[in-house]
Write a protein that holds these residues in place. Structure first.
Motif, short mmCIF file in Angstrom:
data_model
loop_
_atom_site.label_atom_id
_atom_site.label_comp_id
_atom_site.label_asym_id
_atom_site.label_seq_id
_atom_site.Cartn_x
_atom_site.Cartn_y
_atom_site.Cartn_z
N ILE A 167 31.13 -5.55 -33.26
CA ILE A 167 32.60 -5.23 -33.16
C ILE A 167 33.44 -6.42 -33.42
CG2 ILE A 167 31.48 -4.59 -30.31
CD1 ILE A 167 31.27 -7.13 -29.40
N GLU A 168 32.79 -7.11 -33.80
CA GLU A 168 33.85 -8.77 -34.33
C GLU A 168 35.22 -7.68 -34.62
OE1 GLU A 168 36.05 -9.85 -37.70
OE2 GLU A 168 34.80 -8.20 -38.56
N PRO A 169 35.34 -6.42 -35.25
CA PRO A 169 36.77 -6.03 -35.88
C PRO A 169 37.21 -6.56 -34.34
CG PRO A 169 35.54 -4.93 -37.17
CD PRO A 169 34.52 -5.67 -35.79
N LEU A 170 37.37 -6.28 -32.86
CA LEU A 170 37.69 -5.92 -31.92
C LEU A 170 37.94 -7.79 -31.67
CD1 LEU A 170 36.15 -3.21 -29.53
CD2 LEU A 170 37.99 -3.54 -31.34
N ILE A 171 37.72 -8.63 -32.30
CA ILE A 171 37.93 -9.93 -31.47
C ILE A 171 38.86 -10.83 -32.46
CG2 ILE A 171 37.22 -12.49 -31.81
CD1 ILE A 171 34.07 -11.25 -31.57
N LYS A 172 39.70 -10.62 -31.48
CA LYS A 172 41.07 -10.88 -32.02
C LYS A 172 41.62 -12.03 -32.79
CE LYS A 172 44.41 -9.89 -28.02
NZ LYS A 172 44.92 -10.23 -27.10
N ASP A 173 42.87 -12.58 -33.92
CA ASP A 173 42.53 -13.75 -34.62
C ASP A 173 42.79 -14.58 -33.27
OD1 ASP A 173 42.89 -12.15 -36.70
OD2 ASP A 173 44.86 -12.78 -36.93
N GLY A 174 42.22 -15.56 -33.13
CA GLY A 174 42.23 -16.90 -32.70
C GLY A 174 41.13 -17.08 -31.53
N GLY A 175 40.09 -15.94 -31.88
CA GLY A 175 39.55 -15.44 -30.84
C GLY A 175 37.96 -16.46 -30.56
N ARG A 176 36.99 -16.31 -29.67
CA ARG A 176 36.12 -17.41 -29.62
C ARG A 176 34.60 -16.51 -28.52
NH1 ARG A 176 38.11 -22.38 -27.05
NH2 ARG A 176 39.66 -22.19 -27.92
N VAL A 177 33.69 -17.14 -29.95
CA VAL A 177 32.60 -16.27 -29.28
C VAL A 177 31.68 -18.10 -29.52
CG1 VAL A 177 29.51 -15.25 -30.27
CG2 VAL A 177 32.54 -14.37 -31.49
N VAL A 178 30.84 -17.29 -28.23
CA VAL A 178 30.10 -18.46 -27.36
C VAL A 178 28.78 -18.27 -27.01
CG1 VAL A 178 29.62 -20.05 -25.00
CG2 VAL A 178 31.89 -19.38 -25.46
N MET A 179 27.59 -18.28 -28.19
CA MET A 179 26.09 -18.27 -27.99
C MET A 179 25.72 -19.50 -27.02
SD MET A 179 26.41 -16.05 -30.23
CE MET A 179 24.21 -15.46 -30.21
N LEU A 180 25.12 -18.49 -26.29
CA LEU A 180 24.00 -19.92 -24.81
C LEU A 180 22.83 -20.00 -25.67
CD1 LEU A 180 26.49 -18.68 -22.87
CD2 LEU A 180 24.35 -19.21 -21.00
N SER A 181 23.05 -20.95 -26.03
CA SER A 181 21.70 -21.63 -26.46
C SER A 181 20.68 -22.63 -25.52
CB SER A 181 21.99 -22.52 -28.09
OG SER A 181 20.48 -23.01 -29.13
N SER A 182 19.83 -23.45 -25.95
CA SER A 182 19.45 -24.32 -25.26
C SER A 182 19.20 -25.53 -26.19
CB SER A 182 18.39 -23.69 -24.45
OG SER A 182 17.80 -24.35 -23.92
N ALA A 183 18.45 -26.05 -25.36
CA ALA A 183 17.50 -27.82 -25.31
C ALA A 183 16.17 -27.14 -26.44
CB ALA A 183 17.73 -29.34 -24.71
N GLY A 184 15.90 -26.01 -25.61
CA GLY A 184 14.85 -25.54 -25.83
C GLY A 184 14.70 -25.18 -27.53
#
Length: 314
Positions: free
Chosen positions: A133-150
């Motif tokens: 879906i990367e083409p749907l992400i607007k210029d200037g958009g943001r992706v947030v991945m939930l990682s962990s201290a794990g």
């Protein structure tokens, strides 16, 4: 401005997200529900993805969140691709994508495609969805991945991602998948920042949610005791869980509030970018990110291996 005890409402105070469109995965419980609720409450159009739509509908209704839902089982590439195809067919763009869904410390299990469950769900499912879906992400958009201290439990193992030759441990596998989430953000950010799309990884903190459903009470108590002992050694106070609104705050902050250049390709916790890069092994009692999780060569190698595993090039 914000820290460990900040809530979603704290970080979104005075923020109007009207006109913004957001995708949040894992909206059937816990952090996903709160993330979707908070963003929608501040004007965003939120699309929530969940494996169990009935459960998601009930949880969102109880939270007072009115959002659209799409079906997504990250443990099935067929489901991931169908979800991506459906989103692409609408042609509606996203300003923010928050990869919140995940599993933790499962017994030895496989996805429907034969991948180790935690790496397959937490990393490969999101890897395929977001790239499709990367083409749907607007210029200037943001992706947030939930990682962990794990992630500090383990680096990725690109020679044996499915534990075919190495001994399986629930938290070792979790660590690999959470490191992969950070590395994906690093490489996705490198590939797309020329058009202003930035990606970041966040650690939400210790929260009591359904994520721990595969752990026994003894396992959970042992983990807390270990953290308590470490905090005592370093002169810190006792360990305290975050509330769900506190846990979701870093995701919301990184996606909708923080400066893009500040968070792009970085690892965030407690509503700020961590400045502590440490070689210490797992220690949930303190801040920090392991160097291997931010290593650009490691990120590029994981990307190539992930393409090989899912059978697609992005």
């Amino acid at each position: 401005m914000f820290g460990k005890t900040s809530t979603t409402e704290d970080v979104l105070s005075g923020v109007d997200l009207t006109g913004k469109r957001v995708l949040v995965t894992g909206v059937s419980s816990g952090l996903g529900v709160e993330t979707a609720r908070a963003l929608a409450a501040h004007g965003a159009e939120v699309v929530g993805a969940a494996r169990d739509l009935a459960k998601a509908e009930g949880a969102l209704a109880q939270a007072g969140a009115k959002i659209d839902l799409v079906e997504l089982d990250l443990a099935s590439l067929a489901s991931v691709r169908a979800c991506a195809d459906g989103l692409n067919a609408t042609g509606k763009p996203f300003d923010i994508v928050i990869a919140n869904a995940g599993v933790m410390a499962t017994p030895p299990m496989k996805t429907s495609d034969g991948f180790e469950m935690q790496f397959g769900t937490n990393h490969l499912g999101h890897f395929t969805l977001i790239n499709r879906i990367e083409p749907l992400i607007k210029d200037g958009g943001r992706v947030v991945m939930l990682s962990s201290a794990g992630h500090r439990f383990s680096n990725v193992n690109l020679d044996d991602p499915n534990f075919e030759t190495t001994e399986y441990t629930p938290f070792g596998a979790y660590g690999r998948s959470k490191t992969a989430n950070v590395l994906f953000a690093v490489e996705f950010d490198r590939r797309h920042k020329t058009r202003g799309v930035r990606a970041t990884a966040v650690h939400p903190g210790g929260i009591q949610t359904e994520l721990a459903r595969h752990m026994t009470e003894e396992d959970l108590n042992a983990l807390i005791e270990r953290m308590e002992a470490r905090r005592a050694e370093t002169g810190q106070g006792g360990f305290q869980y975050k509330s769900i609104p506190q846990g979701a705050a870093t995701s919301v902050w990184a996606g909708a509030v923080a400066n893009a250049d500040e968070v792009g390709g970085r690892y965030c916790e407690d509503c700020h970018v961590t400045t502590r890069v440490t070689d210490e092994a797992f220690d949930a009692a303190s801040e920090g990110v392991r160097p291997y999780a931010l290593d650009p060569d490691n990120a590029a190698a994981l990307w190539a291996k992930s393409e090989e595993m899912v059978g697609e090039r992005f």
